[in-house]
Write an enzyme that holds these catalytic residues in place. Structure first.
Site, mmCIF file in Angstrom:
data_model
loop_
_atom_site.group_PDB
_atom_site.id
_atom_site.type_symbol
_atom_site.label_atom_id
_atom_site.label_comp_id
_atom_site.label_asym_id
_atom_site.label_seq_id
_atom_site.Cartn_x
_atom_site.Cartn_y
_atom_site.Cartn_z
ATOM 1 N N CYS A 169 14.227 -49.928 38.049
ATOM 2 C CA CYS A 169 12.931 -50.497 37.676
ATOM 3 C C CYS A 169 13.109 -51.339 36.419
ATOM 4 O O CYS A 169 13.834 -50.940 35.507
ATOM 5 C CB CYS A 169 11.943 -49.361 37.414
ATOM 6 S SG CYS A 169 10.329 -49.932 36.889
ATOM 7 N N HIS B 66 6.954 -48.569 45.656
ATOM 8 C CA HIS B 66 7.389 -48.526 44.254
ATOM 9 C C HIS B 66 6.383 -49.278 43.373
ATOM 10 O O HIS B 66 5.958 -48.786 42.330
ATOM 11 C CB HIS B 66 8.797 -49.133 44.136
ATOM 12 C CG HIS B 66 9.331 -49.210 42.731
ATOM 13 N ND1 HIS B 66 10.450 -48.522 42.312
ATOM 14 C CD2 HIS B 66 8.891 -49.905 41.637
ATOM 15 C CE1 HIS B 66 10.657 -48.773 41.026
ATOM 16 N NE2 HIS B 66 9.738 -49.633 40.603
ATOM 17 N N GLU B 67 5.996 -50.477 43.827
ATOM 18 C CA GLU B 67 5.055 -51.280 43.033
ATOM 19 C C GLU B 67 3.668 -50.652 43.022
ATOM 20 O O GLU B 67 2.979 -50.644 42.006
ATOM 21 C CB GLU B 67 4.982 -52.727 43.562
ATOM 22 C CG GLU B 67 6.311 -53.485 43.536
ATOM 23 C CD GLU B 67 7.055 -53.370 42.211
ATOM 24 O OE1 GLU B 67 6.414 -53.318 41.152
ATOM 25 O OE2 GLU B 67 8.304 -53.316 42.254
ATOM 26 N N HIS C 37 3.236 -48.095 40.429
ATOM 27 C CA HIS C 37 2.970 -48.594 39.076
ATOM 28 C C HIS C 37 1.470 -48.680 38.806
ATOM 29 O O HIS C 37 1.026 -48.479 37.681
ATOM 30 C CB HIS C 37 3.590 -49.978 38.865
ATOM 31 C CG HIS C 37 5.055 -49.932 38.520
ATOM 32 N ND1 HIS C 37 5.537 -49.313 37.389
ATOM 33 C CD2 HIS C 37 6.136 -50.436 39.153
ATOM 34 C CE1 HIS C 37 6.857 -49.443 37.340
ATOM 35 N NE2 HIS C 37 7.245 -50.117 38.406
HETATM 36 CO CO CO Z 1 9.235 -50.620 38.776
#
Ligand code: CO
Length: 189
Positions: free
Chosen positions: A115, A159-160, A163
């Protein structure tokens, strides 16, 4: 707004742990510009010359919280090989994404994840849904979309999306046995 390594915040910055807010639609000029600068970052970060000149770490995705803006926007740009072995770039620029369905089966990248906002190395398998369905507003299409993806791109999207929820990939690594394999999961090289 120009995003580079100086403007990306890193763990343990508290804004990486905040739940992001919905973005009003239609997009304001400010939010549109923010979305476009996220996409520009991911696109340019994979050009070795630009990356060097403009201090960009290579990435396939970035989310607004990573530059300290807790709004539900992220960009993904991934180069994939198609059936004819030609490079096809798959891109999403999503606002207010919602995970609306997913498979029971899981998958993980066999070498783990990284990341832009995490400098420490965290090794281990990050299990995610193998197939996902997101609903979102896609800025590139200028409309509401329903996206079905799986495997690598599905992982990048999740993954995004994490966030936007204040979740980082290492939260999902098994603390006692980081490389533990599961029966109902596929490992992707
Ligand atoms: Co990331």
């Amino acid at each position: 707004m120009k995003i580079n390594t100086d403007t990306i915040i890193v763990d343990p910055h508290p804004l990486l742990r905040v739940k992001s807010e919905d973005v009003p639609l239609p997009l304001s000029k400010e939010d549109y510009d923010l979305a476009m600068s996220l996409l520009t970052y991911v696109r340019e970060s994979r050009d070795p010359i630009k990356a060097e000149q403009e201090k960009l770490k290579p990435a396939v995705g970035i989310a607004a919280p990573q530059i300290g803006i807790n709004k539900k926007i992220f960009a993904v740009s991934v180069d994939m090989l198609d059936d004819k072995d030609e490079v096809e770039t798959i891109e999403y620029l999503l606002v207010n994404p919602k995970l609306i369905a997913h498979s029971k089966r899981e998958c993980a990248l066999s070498s783990g994840e990284g990341c832009l906002s995490i400098e420490e190395i965290y090794e281990g398998l990050v299990y995610r849904h193998e197939r996902v369905t997101f609903k979102a507003f896609d800025v590139l299409k200028n409309q509401e979309v329903v996206i079905k993806e799986s495997d690598y791109i599905g992982i990048v999207l999740q993954h995004e999306y994490d966030h936007l929820l204040g979740v980082l990939f290492y939260d999902r690594i098994n603390k006692t046995d980081p490389w533990k394999e599961k029966d109902n999961a596929t490992l992707i090289d």
